[in-house]
Write an enzyme that holds these catalytic residues in place. Structure first.
Site, PDB file in Angstrom:
ATOM      1  N   GLY A   1       3.714  -5.299  10.443  1.00 20.80           N
ATOM      2  CA  GLY A   1       3.913  -6.449   9.568  1.00 20.80           C
ATOM      3  C   GLY A   1       4.328  -7.713  10.300  1.00 20.80           C
ATOM      4  O   GLY A   1       4.757  -8.683   9.682  1.00 20.80           O
TER       5      GLY A   1
ATOM      6  N   GLU B   1       9.485   2.883   7.895  1.00 25.50           N
ATOM      7  CA  GLU B   1      10.248   2.313   6.773  1.00 25.50           C
ATOM      8  C   GLU B   1      11.058   3.396   6.058  1.00 25.50           C
ATOM      9  O   GLU B   1      12.162   3.154   5.582  1.00 25.50           O
ATOM     10  CB  GLU B   1       9.284   1.579   5.820  1.00 25.50           C
ATOM     11  CG  GLU B   1       8.746   0.300   6.478  1.00 25.50           C
ATOM     12  CD  GLU B   1       7.348  -0.109   6.046  1.00 25.50           C
ATOM     13  OE1 GLU B   1       6.835   0.389   5.036  1.00 25.50           O
ATOM     14  OE2 GLU B   1       6.747  -0.948   6.768  1.00 25.50           O
TER      15      GLU B   1
ATOM     16  N   LYS C   1       1.917   0.630   0.687  1.00 26.09           N
ATOM     17  CA  LYS C   1       3.377   0.452   0.594  1.00 26.09           C
ATOM     18  C   LYS C   1       3.763   0.159  -0.860  1.00 26.09           C
ATOM     19  O   LYS C   1       3.131   0.698  -1.775  1.00 26.09           O
ATOM     20  CB  LYS C   1       3.843  -0.630   1.570  1.00 26.09           C
ATOM     21  CG  LYS C   1       3.346  -0.347   3.000  1.00 26.09           C
ATOM     22  CD  LYS C   1       3.992  -1.207   4.054  1.00 26.09           C
ATOM     23  CE  LYS C   1       3.400  -0.842   5.419  1.00 26.09           C
ATOM     24  NZ  LYS C   1       4.055  -1.532   6.534  1.00 26.09           N
TER      25      LYS C   1
ATOM     26  N   ASN D   1      -2.340   1.930   3.865  1.00 34.26           N
ATOM     27  CA  ASN D   1      -1.009   2.188   3.306  1.00 34.26           C
ATOM     28  C   ASN D   1      -0.631   0.975   2.458  1.00 34.26           C
ATOM     29  O   ASN D   1      -0.318  -0.079   2.989  1.00 34.26           O
ATOM     30  CB  ASN D   1      -0.001   2.399   4.449  1.00 34.26           C
ATOM     31  CG  ASN D   1       1.418   2.585   3.938  1.00 34.26           C
ATOM     32  OD1 ASN D   1       1.632   2.711   2.726  1.00 34.26           O
ATOM     33  ND2 ASN D   1       2.373   2.606   4.850  1.00 34.26           N
TER      34      ASN D   1
ATOM     35  N   SER E   1      -0.247  -4.119  12.469  1.00 35.60           N
ATOM     36  CA  SER E   1      -1.021  -5.364  12.461  1.00 35.60           C
ATOM     37  C   SER E   1      -2.495  -5.183  12.814  1.00 35.60           C
ATOM     38  O   SER E   1      -3.111  -6.062  13.413  1.00 35.60           O
ATOM     39  CB  SER E   1      -0.363  -6.418  13.365  1.00 35.60           C
ATOM     40  OG  SER E   1       0.941  -6.734  12.884  1.00 35.60           O
TER      41      SER E   1
ATOM     42  N   GLU F   1       2.778   4.183  15.370  1.00 36.51           N
ATOM     43  CA  GLU F   1       3.022   2.843  14.827  1.00 36.51           C
ATOM     44  C   GLU F   1       4.260   2.238  15.493  1.00 36.51           C
ATOM     45  O   GLU F   1       5.395   2.523  15.068  1.00 36.51           O
ATOM     46  CB  GLU F   1       3.266   2.911  13.313  1.00 36.51           C
ATOM     47  CG  GLU F   1       2.111   3.464  12.514  1.00 36.51           C
ATOM     48  CD  GLU F   1       2.145   2.992  11.068  1.00 36.51           C
ATOM     49  OE1 GLU F   1       1.167   2.377  10.635  1.00 36.51           O
ATOM     50  OE2 GLU F   1       3.161   3.202  10.388  1.00 36.51           O
TER      51      GLU F   1
ATOM     52  N   HIS G   1       7.040   7.615   8.059  1.00 36.43           N
ATOM     53  CA  HIS G   1       6.823   6.178   8.293  1.00 36.43           C
ATOM     54  C   HIS G   1       8.145   5.537   8.716  1.00 36.43           C
ATOM     55  O   HIS G   1       9.212   5.904   8.213  1.00 36.43           O
ATOM     56  CB  HIS G   1       6.283   5.517   7.023  1.00 36.43           C
ATOM     57  CG  HIS G   1       5.725   4.148   7.294  1.00 36.43           C
ATOM     58  ND1 HIS G   1       6.535   3.058   7.478  1.00 36.43           N
ATOM     59  CD2 HIS G   1       4.459   3.726   7.471  1.00 36.43           C
ATOM     60  CE1 HIS G   1       5.771   1.997   7.736  1.00 36.43           C
ATOM     61  NE2 HIS G   1       4.507   2.378   7.741  1.00 36.43           N
TER      62      HIS G   1
HETATM   63  P1  13P Z   1       0.781  -3.648   8.933  1.00 35.60           P
HETATM   64  O1  13P Z   1      -0.685  -3.281   9.099  1.00 35.60           O
HETATM   65  O2  13P Z   1       1.032  -4.518   7.745  1.00 35.60           O
HETATM   66  O3  13P Z   1       1.373  -4.127  10.201  1.00 35.60           O
HETATM   67  O4  13P Z   1       1.528  -2.255   8.570  1.00 35.60           O
HETATM   68  C1  13P Z   1       1.310  -1.162   9.369  1.00 35.60           C
HETATM   69  C2  13P Z   1       1.887   0.016   8.687  1.00 35.60           C
HETATM   70  O5  13P Z   1       3.089   0.146   8.569  1.00 35.60           O
HETATM   71  C3  13P Z   1       0.970   1.012   8.131  1.00 35.60           C
HETATM   72  O6  13P Z   1       1.647   2.159   7.739  1.00 35.60           O
END
Ligand code: 13P
Length: 253
Positions: A175, A99, A11, A9, A215, A169, A97
């Site tokens: 992150g 976010e 982002k 992803n 992560s 997740e 997601h």
């Molecule tokens: P990270 O791998 O940066 O923690 O992000 C995970 C994520 O949100 C994947 O959609």
């Protein structure tokens, strides 16, 4: 055998110049993927067509959109419909997601509609679920995630559900560098599979790939992916680096 999936992803990172470089690097180095191993790369909308071209002919490598409108079509400035994504040949889309839930107020009902828009256009959703830190601290994560599944997913038929990938997740692991332990991932993902089994039966639940996200990196992927109910990962930060993501792909079981 269930699909084992390394999903990236991106982002809202990378320019198209950087993205092309990364895709070229991946396309030239991803090993031949056998039967049930898949790589899915979720890129920003403007890069979808170019990304399809860069990965054309790579078996089991797929491009995904990061979002889809809950509406079919019409006067919705800035939105991108399932029909549009299907018309350029996009096979997968991220839905739900954390976010999107947090910053764009996408609730379980909107996400249910997004899943419908994807599936009615032949696009497979990667449905994300997961709890915030305070829920984990209260140890009520199983019930929290169960509600997310029930309110967004369980109106689907069994045939439709077989075309959904679930990504667990935990928000506190995204992150942050703070990964869930492989046991924490296994415990809740096993629970997710059992909830799906209760609703749709064991045979369906057995076929659904459940990814872990939060992560994931080269250094922890083997350990996490080796859990029986973890069928790969949804990777943010570490997917922006070719060597890291290649190592994560190689960690698929
Ligand atoms: P990270 O791998 O940066 O923690 O992000 C995970 C994520 O949100 C994947 O959609």
């Amino acid at each position: 055998m269930r699909n084992q999936i390394a999903a990236a992803n991106w982002k809202m990172y990378l320019t198209w110049q950087q993205g092309q470089e990364l895709l070229e690097s991946l396309a030239s180095q991803i090993p031949a993927l056998n039967g049930n191993h898949q790589v899915i790369i979720a890129v920003p909308f403007p890069y979808l067509t170019g990304s399809l071209e860069k990965t054309a002919g790579k078996k089991n490598v797929f491009i995904a959109a990061q979002n889809i409108s809950d509406k079919k079509s019409g006067a919705y400035t800035g939105e991108v419909s399932g029909e549009m994504l299907a018309s350029i040949g996009i096979p997968y889309v991220l839905v739900g997601h954390s976010e999107r839930r947090e910053y764009y107020h996408e609730d379980n009902a909107i996400l249910a509609a997004k899943l419908d828009r994807a599936l009615e256009n032949g696009i497979k959703p990667i449905f994300c679920c997961g709890e915030p830190l305070e829920i984990r601290e209260q140890e009520t994560q199983n019930a929290f995630v169960e509600t997310q599944l029930k309110e967004s997913l369980f109106h689907l038929s069994a045939e439709q559900l077989e075309n959904v990938v679930i990504a667990y997740e935990p928000i506190w692991a995204i992150g942050t560098g703070k990964t869930a332990t492989s046991q924490q991932a296994e415990d809740i993902q096993k629970h997710i599979r059992s909830v799906v089994a209760t609703q749709y039966g064991e045979a369906v639940a057995d076929k659904v790939s459940i990814l872990y996200g939060g992560s994931v990196k080269a250094a922890n992927a083997v350990e996490i992916f080796s859990q029986p109910d973890v069928d790969g990962g949804l990777v943010g930060g570490a997917s922006l680096n070719a060597d890291e993501f290649l190592a994560i792909i190689k960690a698929l079981q």
